[in-house]
Design an enzyme around this catalytic site. Structure first.
Site, short mmCIF file in Angstrom:
data_model
loop_
_atom_site.label_atom_id
_atom_site.label_comp_id
_atom_site.label_asym_id
_atom_site.label_seq_id
_atom_site.Cartn_x
_atom_site.Cartn_y
_atom_site.Cartn_z
N TRP A 104 -19.83 14.99 -15.69
CA TRP A 104 -18.69 15.83 -15.33
C TRP A 104 -17.39 15.30 -15.91
O TRP A 104 -16.54 16.08 -16.35
CB TRP A 104 -18.61 16.00 -13.81
N ASP A 182 -11.02 14.54 -9.87
CA ASP A 182 -12.09 15.48 -9.54
C ASP A 182 -12.83 14.91 -8.34
O ASP A 182 -13.57 13.94 -8.44
CB ASP A 182 -13.04 15.62 -10.75
N LYS A 206 -20.28 21.23 -1.75
CA LYS A 206 -21.04 20.04 -1.36
C LYS A 206 -20.69 19.65 0.08
O LYS A 206 -21.52 19.75 0.96
CB LYS A 206 -20.77 18.91 -2.34
#
Ligand code: PMP
Length: 376
Positions: A104, A182, A206
């Site tokens: 990511w 992030d 999540k």
């Protein structure tokens, strides 16, 4: 809330992931007739007072959980964390510095590179992304005008996590461009000092809700300014969304409603401090087991970088993996297969995963380890 008995499996998915049963039950109860209004949240106009109050409650719950100061605001956007990879350089300007700790982070960096200059200051790629930097990063004196430092607080695929805020050193002194993070896979899982950040973003799917809602916590000095890069479409500017209170276009109304329920559930649980304790306890159970049976298991992350959210490990004898998966399936445990780039197993322990599910998994893993290999 009364919950009738039904089948519930032990869900360790990496995201979208488990919801607390009481949140699902509440959503079910309110699904057709939201609080006596005679319609579902799905059917409501986002311009109606009822939805405005849902949005306000979602925002105020996040603000309470993180004690967000007045200098910052919360936005609900769409496009996932992946859209933020592009919006960040568009709005903050080129010259971002990236710490590359996994897929990511790599994706965030490559989107920034499409838009202009961006720098990789650190990478653990050669070590299979098994760690995050532990000490301040010394940067080249010639590196000028770094706009922001971007890092990924939890690396979902590799199971690594920062337990500190990374920092930079230039010419022997602390160098502090804007700080961008992030937090997709550890959002609302532990306390965070929001005032240290200029921008935090996270896909909700999540710890905090369903897929399709991206939460951005941003300093107002940034969100109220035009994008640094010229010719940016309106919808990609933070200012557009901030000026319209996240209602520039139709937001993900039902997603925001579920996120609100989830955040209010977190407050009821005792907030992020309490959740962090439970999350630490859950991950400790698994790491203790991995360390106890080194002949059976091998953790992927170095100890100092181990994640409380995603525990990654391989079997010493990979040919036993299928048998272990079957043993888990027999106990209704799902979502533990490692990402294809790491292999082995990945156990995701987000807020809604219960300690009792973790105990069950540990039991299955320990039985497996005992029956196939001896302790060290
Ligand atoms: N960052 C991290 C840390 C992630 O785990 C993910 C998705 N798993 C992403 C970014 C991409 O998120 P999305 O699919 O919401 O774009």
């Amino acid at each position: 809330m009364k919950v009738t008995l039904m089948k519930r499996i032990h869900n360790f998915n990496a995201g979208p992931a488990a919801f607390p049963l009481s949140v699902l039950a509440r959503a079910k109860e309110e699904f057709i007739d939201y609080q006596g209004e005679g319609l579902s949240v799905l059917e409501m106009s986002h311009r109606e007072a009822t939805f405005e109050s849902i949005l306000a409650r979602a925002k105020s719950a996040i603000t309470k959980l993180y004690q967000i100061p007045d200098t910052h605001e919360v936005l609900f956007l769409q496009g996932g964390a992946s859209l933020q990879f592009a919006m960040i350089p568009m709005n903050l300007g080129e010259g971002g510095a990236y710490l590359n700790t996994g897929v990511w982070a790599t994706n965030a960096l490559s989107e920034a590179k499409i838009l202009g200059q961006a720098h990789e200051l650190w990478s653990s790629q050669n070590e299979g992304f098994n760690a995050v930097p532990q000490t301040p990063i010394h940067i080249d004196q010639n590196l000028q005008n770094l706009q922001y430092l971007h890092y990924t607080s939890n690396n979902t695929i590799y199971g690594t996590q920062y337990h500190h805020i990374p920092s930079l050193i230039k010419d022997q002194t602390k160098y502090q461009p804007m700080l961008v993070c992030d937090m997709s896979s550890d959002f609302l899982s532990r306390p965070v000092d929001i005032s240290a950040y200029d921008l935090i973003y996270a896909g909700a799917q999540k710890n905090a809700g369903p897929a399709g809602v991206t939460v951005v916590i941003i300093k107002k000095t940034i969100s109220r300014q035009s994008a640094k890069m010229p010719h940016i479409p309106k919808i990609l500017q933070y200012k557009t969304h901030a000026d319209k209170d996240s209602m520039f276009n139709t937001p993900n109304t039902y997603g925001i409603y579920l996120l609100m329920l989830m955040c209010e559930w977190m407050i009821e649980q005792g907030g992020v401090e309490h959740l962090a304790q439970i999350n630490a306890q859950k991950s400790k159970c698994l790491y203790d087991l991995i360390d106890l049976y080194p002949n059976a298991f091998e953790g992927h992350a170095l100890k100092h970088s181990r994640s409380m959210m995603n525990v990654t490990f391989r079997l010493k004898d990979e040919s036993r993996l299928e048998a272990l998966m079957q043993a888990c399936e027999a106990r209704e445990i799902i979502g533990i297969k490692g990402h294809r780039s790491v292999g082995g197993m990945r156990v995701s322990l987000y807020n809604a995963v219960t300690l009792s599910s973790v105990y069950l998994l540990v039991d299955v893993l320990e039985t497996f380890a005992k029956s196939h290999v001896s302790k060290s």
